[in-house]
Design an enzyme around this catalytic site. Structure first.
Site, PDB file in Angstrom:
ATOM      1  N   ASP A  90       2.373  36.849  49.299  1.00 13.20           N
ATOM      2  CA  ASP A  90       3.499  37.293  50.114  1.00 13.20           C
ATOM      3  C   ASP A  90       2.938  37.573  51.530  1.00 13.20           C
ATOM      4  O   ASP A  90       1.711  37.683  51.685  1.00 13.20           O
ATOM      5  CB  ASP A  90       4.042  38.568  49.452  1.00 13.20           C
ATOM      6  CG  ASP A  90       5.027  39.313  50.302  1.00 13.20           C
ATOM      7  OD1 ASP A  90       6.017  38.702  50.717  1.00 13.20           O
ATOM      8  OD2 ASP A  90       4.801  40.512  50.560  1.00 13.20           O
ATOM      9  N   ASP A 116       4.594  39.893  54.545  1.00  5.69           N
ATOM     10  CA  ASP A 116       4.773  41.263  55.067  1.00  5.69           C
ATOM     11  C   ASP A 116       4.416  42.306  54.012  1.00  5.69           C
ATOM     12  O   ASP A 116       4.930  42.266  52.891  1.00  5.69           O
ATOM     13  CB  ASP A 116       6.222  41.473  55.521  1.00  5.69           C
ATOM     14  CG  ASP A 116       6.530  40.676  56.769  1.00  5.69           C
ATOM     15  OD1 ASP A 116       6.205  41.139  57.864  1.00  5.69           O
ATOM     16  OD2 ASP A 116       7.071  39.551  56.627  1.00  5.69           O
ATOM     17  N   ASP A 173       4.215  42.711  47.556  1.00  5.37           N
ATOM     18  CA  ASP A 173       4.502  44.155  47.620  1.00  5.37           C
ATOM     19  C   ASP A 173       5.965  44.507  47.412  1.00  5.37           C
ATOM     20  O   ASP A 173       6.314  45.684  47.339  1.00  5.37           O
ATOM     21  CB  ASP A 173       4.093  44.702  48.999  1.00  5.37           C
ATOM     22  CG  ASP A 173       5.069  44.263  50.084  1.00  5.37           C
ATOM     23  OD1 ASP A 173       5.416  43.061  50.098  1.00  5.37           O
ATOM     24  OD2 ASP A 173       5.487  45.109  50.891  1.00  5.37           O
TER      25      ASP A 173
HETATM   26  O1  LIG Z   1       8.617  38.253  51.645  1.00  8.53           O
HETATM   27  P1  LIG Z   1       7.960  38.972  52.780  1.00  8.53           P
HETATM   28  O2  LIG Z   1       6.918  38.170  53.463  1.00  8.53           O
HETATM   29  O3  LIG Z   1       7.435  40.325  52.343  1.00  8.53           O
HETATM   30  O4  LIG Z   1       9.135  39.234  53.821  1.00  8.53           O
HETATM   31  C1  LIG Z   1      10.132  40.221  53.555  1.00  8.53           C
HETATM   32  C2  LIG Z   1      10.705  40.708  54.871  1.00  8.53           C
HETATM   33  O5  LIG Z   1       9.568  41.078  55.652  1.00  8.53           O
HETATM   34  C3  LIG Z   1       9.804  41.459  56.999  1.00  8.53           C
HETATM   35  O6  LIG Z   1      10.368  42.756  57.015  1.00  8.53           O
HETATM   36  C4  LIG Z   1       9.485  43.757  56.547  1.00  8.53           C
HETATM   37  O7  LIG Z   1       8.337  43.822  57.405  1.00  8.53           O
HETATM   38  C5  LIG Z   1       8.638  44.214  58.784  1.00  8.53           C
HETATM   39  C6  LIG Z   1       7.342  44.131  59.562  1.00  8.53           C
HETATM   40  O8  LIG Z   1       6.331  44.909  58.981  1.00  8.53           O
HETATM   41  C7  LIG Z   1       9.260  45.604  58.769  1.00  8.53           C
HETATM   42  O9  LIG Z   1       9.583  45.993  60.101  1.00  8.53           O
HETATM   43  C8  LIG Z   1      10.525  45.591  57.906  1.00  8.53           C
HETATM   44  O10 LIG Z   1      11.050  46.899  57.810  1.00  8.53           O
HETATM   45  C9  LIG Z   1      10.201  45.084  56.498  1.00  8.53           C
HETATM   46  O11 LIG Z   1      11.380  44.956  55.726  1.00  8.53           O
HETATM   47  C10 LIG Z   1      10.653  40.446  57.709  1.00  8.53           C
HETATM   48  O12 LIG Z   1      10.938  40.913  59.022  1.00  8.53           O
HETATM   49  C11 LIG Z   1      11.911  40.116  56.923  1.00  8.53           C
HETATM   50  O13 LIG Z   1      12.618  39.103  57.586  1.00  8.53           O
HETATM   51  C12 LIG Z   1      11.481  39.617  55.571  1.00  8.53           C
HETATM   52  O14 LIG Z   1      12.616  39.253  54.802  1.00  8.53           O
END
Ligand SMILES: O=P(O)(O)OC[C@H]1O[C@H](O[C@H]2O[C@H](CO)[C@@H](O)[C@H](O)[C@H]2O)[C@H](O)[C@@H](O)[C@@H]1O
Length: 384
Positions: A131, A133, A325
């Site tokens: 993954d 983020d 995560d």
């Molecule tokens: O599947 P992932 O790679 O984990 O993506 C899921 C979402 O991740 C991002 O949002 C998350 O991370 C951001 C940066 O650290 C944070 O600001 C936010 O609160 C989190 O939800 C991304 O911006 C989303 O578009 C993804 O869907």
């Protein structure tokens, strides 16, 4: 396409509950008991109660006048039970970690159990799924600034040279590629609805042919997603701190920087848009509402597709390792469990219900695990 259904207060309440729940870390069942009868009313609705980051909003809860009477005490209880966030610079860290000991027994550290994992994967072809983020990059307030460290990138580059490696993310591929910039890697963006193979010549791990994979099961939703994106951007202008991210085949409505008193209004706005688009559904991530097509496709399906594409569809000799995560990663953990292949590793500092077998605390530990994986593979290659 359009539906005339009205926004029921129950629907909005559910969204608010989801907002609150998705914003935080998950509670062990034993601590749920502390909430007594209050949680009893809601436990059928949600199996997992999460409350990451709710400390940030402690000053706002008295202002939450828009939410219904039912929602308020629920949110209060979540805040009251919210464990303090673990600060890496705080010497009391050990106390925080000790609280999670019982859970950790059931989901041991992938670093501590590294030798066991190597033993399990012996003589098998390791495939690495990651993954982005919260796994490769730390969670930050601004989604545009979720950078990986240079060290993580170097480790990832090495991993991708040694094993077929895919990044499976909710982000759109272009955005995640901007962060990762590695042609050696497979990318499954938009929660697996946009899959591309490696672009670097000679770095293709396909057993069969050498053509890059390309699969977009939700392509017909593109115009609708773009339309909804524009509407939501307009609607969110009235909610300070809200941000809409276009992830190509899905959308993210971020509320990490929205004061909690505005969450019900945000939920109401999102719902008012979504009720017009019954072919889109809503899921929750870490302080984010995700809007995506109602097709039966998720990160689990994406890794099945990639394993098939790599030539391991019916293989008993493959050992997939999936590290993630978020709730959306659970779909992938489940697939590995049901295939009886490989392992899922949840990245979390606290207890959560999960289908993963092992855990890592944070992206730093993910980097350490990947480094050991690379070193171990190189050591094995030298021996043979
Ligand atoms: O599947 P992932 O790679 O984990 O993506 C899921 C979402 O991740 C991002 O949002 C998350 O991370 C951001 C940066 O650290 C944070 O600001 C936010 O609160 C989190 O939800 C991304 O911006 C989303 O578009 C993804 O869907």
């Amino acid at each position: 396409m359009k539906s005339s259904s009205r926004v029921s207060s129950n629907t909005v309440n559910s969204m608010v509950l989801g907002l609150a729940a998705s914003s935080s870390q998950q509670v062990q069942k034993s601590s749920m008991a502390l909430f007594g009868g209050l949680l009893g009313q809601y436990q059928k609705r949600r199996l997992l109660f999460t409350f990451e980051d709710s400390n940030n909003n402690n000053n706002n809860h008295n202002n939450n006048k828009v939410a219904s009477n039912k929602v308020n005490p629920w949110l209060e209880s979540m805040r009251a039970s919210s464990p303090p966030r673990i600060n890496p610079n705080n010497n009391n860290n050990q106390d925080d970690h000790n609280k999670n000991n019982s859970w950790i027994v059931g989901h041991p550290s992938a670093l501590k159990m590294f030798d066991e994992i190597m033993w399990k994967s012996k003589a098998k072809k390791v495939v690495v799924f990651l993954d982005y983020d919260g796994t490769l990059s730390p969670i930050v307030a601004d989604p545009e600034k979720a950078f990986m460290t240079k060290k993580m990138r170097a480790t990832l580059k090495e991993i991708a040279k040694l094993f077929p490696t895919a990044i499976v993310t909710g982000r759109c591929i272009d955005k995640v590629y901007e962060f990762v910039r590695l042609g050696e890697v497979y990318y499954a963006g938009s929660h697996g609805m946009d899959i591309k193979g490696p672009t670097t010549k000679g770095r293709n791990h396909h057993k069969g042919n050498n053509e890059a994979v390309l699969f977009q099961p939700a392509s017909q939703f593109l115009p609708m997603i773009n339309q909804v994106y524009k509407i939501l951007v307009e609607k969110m202008k009235g909610i300070p701190g809200a941000k809409v991210e276009n992830n190509k085949f899905c959308l993210s409505v971020h509320f990490r920087c929205v004061e909690e008193k505005c969450w019900p209004a945000l939920a109401e706005q999102v719902n008012s848009v979504l009720k017009e688009y019954p072919k889109l559904k809503l899921t929750h991530g870490r302080k984010v509402i995700e809007i995506r097509p109602t097709i039966k496709w998720d990160k689990g399906k994406a890794i099945e597709f990639l394993l098939e594409s790599l030539g391991y569809g019916n293989s008993n000799s493959v050992f997939p390792i999936y590290i993630g995560d978020d709730r959306t990663d659970e779909d992938a953990f489940k697939v590995l469990r049901s295939r009886g292949q490989g392992i899922g590793i949840l990245v979390s500092q606290i207890q959560k219900e999960t289908n993963a077998t092992y855990t890592l605390h944070d992206p730093l530990e993910v980097g350490q695990f990947l480094r050991r994986l690379a070193d171990s593979k190189k050591a094995c290659s030298r021996q043979t």
